[in-house]
Design a protein around this motif. Sequence first.
Motif, PDB file in Angstrom:
ATOM      1  N   ASP A  27      25.957   1.947  45.526  1.00 31.78           N
ATOM      2  CA  ASP A  27      25.864   3.128  45.189  1.00 31.78           C
ATOM      3  C   ASP A  27      26.084   4.181  46.071  1.00 31.78           C
ATOM      4  O   ASP A  27      25.782   4.052  47.542  1.00 31.78           O
ATOM      5  CB  ASP A  27      24.472   3.372  44.491  1.00 31.78           C
ATOM      6  N   TYR A  28      26.618   5.138  45.861  1.00 31.67           N
ATOM      7  CA  TYR A  28      26.864   6.567  46.813  1.00 31.67           C
ATOM      8  C   TYR A  28      26.305   7.828  45.895  1.00 31.67           C
ATOM      9  O   TYR A  28      26.420   7.787  44.622  1.00 31.67           O
ATOM     10  CB  TYR A  28      28.276   6.722  46.919  1.00 31.67           C
ATOM     11  N   ILE A  29      25.803   8.837  46.650  1.00 34.60           N
ATOM     12  CA  ILE A  29      25.800  10.238  45.979  1.00 34.60           C
ATOM     13  C   ILE A  29      26.655  11.260  46.655  1.00 34.60           C
ATOM     14  O   ILE A  29      26.714  11.353  47.780  1.00 34.60           O
ATOM     15  CB  ILE A  29      24.320  10.527  46.508  1.00 34.60           C
ATOM     16  N   PHE A  30      27.240  11.979  45.710  1.00 36.49           N
ATOM     17  CA  PHE A  30      28.044  13.252  46.053  1.00 36.49           C
ATOM     18  C   PHE A  30      27.262  14.401  45.454  1.00 36.49           C
ATOM     19  O   PHE A  30      26.940  14.391  44.381  1.00 36.49           O
ATOM     20  CB  PHE A  30      29.224  12.928  45.264  1.00 36.49           C
ATOM     21  N   LYS A  31      27.079  15.289  46.529  1.00 40.89           N
ATOM     22  CA  LYS A  31      26.381  16.606  46.033  1.00 40.89           C
ATOM     23  C   LYS A  31      27.069  17.752  46.730  1.00 40.89           C
ATOM     24  O   LYS A  31      27.612  17.697  47.813  1.00 40.89           O
ATOM     25  CB  LYS A  31      24.861  16.283  46.390  1.00 40.89           C
TER      26      LYS A  31
END
Length: 167
Positions: free
Chosen positions: A90-94
């Motif tokens: 999982d990764y988070i893009f913000k």
Amino acid sequence: MTQYQAKSPNSLSFDITKSDQLIGKLIYQGWFKFNAIIELSDNSTYQIEPKGFWGTTIELKDGENVLLKFNMNWNGEIIIQTFFDNAEKDYIFKHRGIFKDSYVLTDHEGAELLVMKPHLKWSVMNYEYTITASDNFETLPQKEILLISSLHCANYYMSMMTTFMGV
């Protein structure tokens, strides 16, 4: 740190380069659509397709095999799940800041992997991006797919925020 450039030769595609060498392309199927194709420099291609009634989940496929999914959560972050080599990550893009306008891809522990800075080309009303990748990003398998998918996430984010704000 490694620098990439994403330039839009027309309103429906982006060329992603590193040191003036083509890494791949992101090609949209039409205006106001999230369907796209990723073409890598080794001639492999992947399809990006919205899923579900509202199209809020986006999938990246190699044929029928789902390699990556993403959707926006309630606080404006895009959660990316990858399924490379039968291992889920999982990764988070913000979006980061008003005055420090950029997008950031982090791993599940919060370590920055990519920083994308958009630049509006007023003459053609297209965005281009300067992308800085960490040394950790450069060691990831399938980094090219994740890089170009992150570019799609930035465009998706801008489109969703524009729609949300009624602009």
